[in-house]
Design an enzyme around this catalytic site. Structure first.
Site, short mmCIF file in Angstrom:
data_model
loop_
_atom_site.label_atom_id
_atom_site.label_comp_id
_atom_site.label_asym_id
_atom_site.label_seq_id
_atom_site.Cartn_x
_atom_site.Cartn_y
_atom_site.Cartn_z
N ARG A 161 0.84 -1.22 0.00
CA ARG A 161 0.00 0.00 0.00
C ARG A 161 0.87 1.27 0.00
NH1 ARG A 161 -2.94 -3.77 -0.64
NH2 ARG A 161 -5.09 -4.00 0.11
N SER A 235 -10.52 -0.51 3.32
CA SER A 235 -9.77 -0.66 4.58
C SER A 235 -9.27 0.72 5.03
CB SER A 235 -8.54 -1.55 4.39
OG SER A 235 -8.91 -2.82 3.92
N GLU A 331 -4.46 3.76 6.17
CA GLU A 331 -4.19 3.55 4.74
C GLU A 331 -4.78 4.69 3.91
OE1 GLU A 331 -6.51 1.61 1.64
OE2 GLU A 331 -5.48 -0.23 2.25
P1 FAD Z 1 -8.63 8.86 -4.98
O1 FAD Z 1 -9.29 8.49 -3.72
O2 FAD Z 1 -9.28 9.87 -5.85
O3 FAD Z 1 -7.16 9.37 -4.63
C1 FAD Z 1 -6.34 8.66 -3.75
C2 FAD Z 1 -4.99 9.41 -3.65
O4 FAD Z 1 -4.33 9.38 -4.91
C3 FAD Z 1 -5.16 10.88 -3.30
O5 FAD Z 1 -4.06 11.26 -2.53
C4 FAD Z 1 -5.12 11.59 -4.66
O6 FAD Z 1 -4.63 12.91 -4.55
C5 FAD Z 1 -4.16 10.69 -5.44
N1 FAD Z 1 -4.45 10.60 -6.87
C6 FAD Z 1 -5.55 10.07 -7.45
N2 FAD Z 1 -5.42 10.07 -8.80
C7 FAD Z 1 -4.22 10.62 -9.07
C8 FAD Z 1 -3.51 10.91 -10.27
N3 FAD Z 1 -4.00 10.63 -11.47
N4 FAD Z 1 -2.30 11.51 -10.17
C9 FAD Z 1 -1.77 11.81 -8.97
N5 FAD Z 1 -2.38 11.56 -7.79
C10 FAD Z 1 -3.59 10.98 -7.85
N6 FAD Z 1 -7.65 -0.56 -2.30
C11 FAD Z 1 -6.85 -1.63 -2.46
O7 FAD Z 1 -5.63 -1.50 -2.64
N7 FAD Z 1 -7.37 -2.89 -2.42
C12 FAD Z 1 -8.67 -3.14 -2.23
O8 FAD Z 1 -9.09 -4.28 -2.19
C13 FAD Z 1 -9.54 -2.00 -2.06
N8 FAD Z 1 -10.85 -2.19 -1.83
C14 FAD Z 1 -11.67 -1.12 -1.66
C15 FAD Z 1 -13.03 -1.34 -1.43
C16 FAD Z 1 -13.89 -0.28 -1.28
C17 FAD Z 1 -15.37 -0.55 -1.05
C18 FAD Z 1 -13.40 1.05 -1.34
C19 FAD Z 1 -14.33 2.21 -1.21
C20 FAD Z 1 -12.04 1.29 -1.54
C21 FAD Z 1 -11.16 0.20 -1.70
N9 FAD Z 1 -9.78 0.37 -1.91
C22 FAD Z 1 -8.97 -0.70 -2.10
C23 FAD Z 1 -9.20 1.72 -1.90
C24 FAD Z 1 -9.28 2.45 -3.25
O9 FAD Z 1 -10.28 1.89 -4.07
C25 FAD Z 1 -7.96 2.43 -4.02
O10 FAD Z 1 -6.94 3.01 -3.25
C26 FAD Z 1 -8.05 3.17 -5.34
O11 FAD Z 1 -6.88 2.96 -6.10
C27 FAD Z 1 -8.27 4.68 -5.18
O12 FAD Z 1 -8.54 5.22 -6.46
P2 FAD Z 1 -9.25 6.61 -6.64
O13 FAD Z 1 -9.18 6.96 -8.09
O14 FAD Z 1 -10.58 6.61 -6.05
O15 FAD Z 1 -8.27 7.54 -5.83
N1 EPU Z 2 -11.01 -10.39 10.24
C1 EPU Z 2 -11.69 -10.46 11.43
N2 EPU Z 2 -12.68 -9.54 11.65
C2 EPU Z 2 -13.02 -8.61 10.75
C3 EPU Z 2 -12.32 -8.53 9.54
C4 EPU Z 2 -11.31 -9.45 9.30
O1 EPU Z 2 -11.41 -11.30 12.26
O2 EPU Z 2 -13.93 -7.82 11.05
C5 EPU Z 2 -9.94 -11.40 9.99
C6 EPU Z 2 -10.47 -12.72 9.46
O3 EPU Z 2 -9.73 -13.74 10.02
C7 EPU Z 2 -10.12 -12.67 7.99
C8 EPU Z 2 -8.84 -11.84 8.00
O4 EPU Z 2 -9.02 -10.89 9.05
O5 EPU Z 2 -9.90 -13.93 7.47
C9 EPU Z 2 -8.57 -11.11 6.71
O6 EPU Z 2 -9.73 -10.39 6.31
P1 EPU Z 2 -10.02 -10.08 4.77
O7 EPU Z 2 -9.80 -11.29 3.94
O8 EPU Z 2 -11.35 -9.40 4.69
O9 EPU Z 2 -8.87 -9.09 4.38
P2 EPU Z 2 -8.24 -7.85 5.12
O10 EPU Z 2 -6.88 -8.23 5.57
O11 EPU Z 2 -9.16 -7.29 6.13
C10 EPU Z 2 -7.05 -6.98 2.98
C11 EPU Z 2 -6.92 -5.68 2.26
C12 EPU Z 2 -8.13 -5.41 1.40
C13 EPU Z 2 -8.26 -6.53 0.39
C14 EPU Z 2 -8.39 -7.86 1.13
C15 EPU Z 2 -8.38 -9.03 0.18
C16 EPU Z 2 -5.47 -4.27 3.58
C17 EPU Z 2 -5.37 -3.09 4.49
N3 EPU Z 2 -6.70 -4.61 3.20
O12 EPU Z 2 -8.14 -6.83 3.89
O13 EPU Z 2 -7.92 -4.18 0.71
O14 EPU Z 2 -9.36 -6.33 -0.46
O15 EPU Z 2 -7.28 -8.03 2.03
O16 EPU Z 2 -7.10 -9.23 -0.33
O17 EPU Z 2 -4.45 -4.84 3.22
C18 EPU Z 2 -8.25 -1.84 0.86
O18 EPU Z 2 -7.03 -1.72 0.78
O19 EPU Z 2 -9.03 -0.84 0.93
C19 EPU Z 2 -8.85 -3.17 0.88
C20 EPU Z 2 -10.15 -3.38 0.98
#
Ligand code: FAD
Ligand code: EPU
Length: 335
Positions: A161, A235, A331
């Site tokens: 991240r 997250s 994050e």
């Molecule tokens: P924004 O929120 O618009 O921007 C994020 C940052 O990047 C800000 O600092 C912004 O200034 C900068 N930025 C954006 N675009 C540019 C650009 N073109 N040039 C320079 N700077 C820029 N993330 C994960 O890694 N894994 C996941 O599984 C994951 N699951 C998610 C689930 C949900 C329901 C939600 C809401 C979010 C999740 N995220 C996850 C976080 C998020 O989706 C990612 O970080 C995504 O890449 C953000 O993209 P954005 O375009 O919305 O960025």
């Molecule tokens: N868990 C709990 N309680 C909870 C949530 C999770 O006990 O309320 C435990 C469970 O044991 C579960 C484990 O945590 O098995 C892992 O949970 P999960 O698979 O949901 O993944 P996570 O570690 O919580 C990370 C990323 C996610 C990504 C998923 C799948 C980070 C910070 N988050 O979540 O990314 O989608 O793995 O790979 O690394 C994001 O970055 O925004 C994001 C959603």
């Protein structure tokens, strides 16, 4: 290209926080960024889909929403195809384009909200894959030098991240396009246990990138809140890393603790588990809360402001530190 004044960002951040920005504009080309930067000399923020950001106050400067579009193949060889995408393309639409064309590598990253341009910012990751595994290069526009720079994989200093754009070059560049190196011959990654289980549940007999994508979509929709229903940014914290000896001590006190061994010898702890054990899963104060199915996701039930979400994150950090001695790091980008 129009600059709007005192513009509401409520619909442009997935937390749904109601803040205003002094000046707001969208851009489709580098020439347009240049023109807009001439207009404003105050602080500038580049915005994508707003899915990894928490606004805690009005923004007293210029917000530029990146809408540079276009996906094209720029070269290919026997094993790989190199695809360039404009930063303003929606990430999941890009994933679907790859699946449709049988370009493998991003299927595990299905349904992550946001735009392509933000994907390298925090080296997005999910279900056993990180962006860096398919990243080839990017072009970014330096906001004060007004020049385009090229970044290769090594230049980006990707980590969990993390990237150089979140650290040393924070707020210095607008990423304008990203080139991905995708495989013509897929190497399926089902290492994340839940994928195997979901594929079995779906009755998949022959593995494909489409099947993996569908499995990931099913898992994600079953536990992550949909931002169009409940405000959130995924997250809120990173999963913290501890040494193996600290993990052993924690394990002796808390045998249910969830941790994954890293190649470095350290252990990555599931922050969701730590937060749940502190009693926050499903917690709600006013409209700020901790999601009932995923404790790592902070939510806005409607009218919470950025400070309320931030204050809840402070309480969670203090509580996890007190119980486990582990310090959670946010994050989400706090503005
Ligand atoms: P924004 O929120 O618009 O921007 C994020 C940052 O990047 C800000 O600092 C912004 O200034 C900068 N930025 C954006 N675009 C540019 C650009 N073109 N040039 C320079 N700077 C820029 N993330 C994960 O890694 N894994 C996941 O599984 C994951 N699951 C998610 C689930 C949900 C329901 C939600 C809401 C979010 C999740 N995220 C996850 C976080 C998020 O989706 C990612 O970080 C995504 O890449 C953000 O993209 P954005 O375009 O919305 O960025
Ligand atoms: N868990 C709990 N309680 C909870 C949530 C999770 O006990 O309320 C435990 C469970 O044991 C579960 C484990 O945590 O098995 C892992 O949970 P999960 O698979 O949901 O993944 P996570 O570690 O919580 C990370 C990323 C996610 C990504 C998923 C799948 C980070 C910070 N988050 O979540 O990314 O989608 O793995 O790979 O690394 C994001 O970055 O925004 C994001 C959603």
């Amino acid at each position: 290209m129009q600059v709007q004044e005192n513009f509401s960002l409520k619909k442009l951040n997935t937390f749904g926080i109601a803040v205003n920005v002094k000046y707001f504009a969208t851009f489709n080309t580098v020439d347009e960024i240049n023109e807009l930067l001439e207009f404003n000399k105050q602080q500038t923020l580049v915005l994508g889909g707003g899915s990894n950001i928490l606004f805690t106050k009005n923004f007293d400067g210029l917000i530029l929403k990146n809408e540079i579009k276009g996906i094209k193949i720029i070269k290919e060889d026997e094993h790989y195809v190199y695809v360039q995408s404009g930063a303003g393309e929606n990430w999941h639409q890009f994933v679907l384009y790859c699946i449709h064309n049988n370009f493998a590598g991003v299927e595990n990253l299905s349904l992550i909200p946001g735009n392509v341009g933000a994907s390298p910012m925090q080296n997005i990751g999910a279900y056993g894959v990180e962006l860096k595994e398919v990243f080839y290069a990017l072009e970014a526009f330096h906001l004060t030098e007004k020049k385009i720079h090229q970044f290769t994989l090594n230049d980006c200093e990707f980590g969990y991240r993390e990237s150089i754009f979140k650290k040393k070059f924070k707020n210095e560049f607008a990423i304008i396009n990203v080139i991905f190196r995708l495989s013509k011959i897929p190497h399926f990654n089902t290492s994340y246990g839940a994928i195997e289980q979901e594929l079995e549940k779906m009755g998949v007999e022959e593995l494909s990138i489409k099947a993996i994508s569908d499995a990931v979509i099913n898992i994600r929709t079953s536990k992550l809140p949909d931002p169009s229903q409940i405000g959130n940014a995924g997250s809120f914290f990173k999963n913290p890393e501890v040494t193996h000896s600290i993990f052993d001590i924690l394990y002796s006190k808390f045998p249910g603790i969830v941790g994954y061994n890293l190649p470095s010898g350290n252990v990555k702890l599931a922050a969701g588990w730590l937060i749940e054990q502190c009693g926050f899963k499903g917690y709600r104060k006013g409209d700020a809360g901790c999601h009932e199915k995923q404790a790592l996701v902070l939510v806005n039930y409607g009218k919470a402001n950025g400070d309320e979400i931030f204050n809840l994150s402070e309480i969670i950090i203090a509580s996890v530190k007190e119980k486990f001695g582990v310090v959670l790091e946010r994050e989400v980008n706090i503005i």
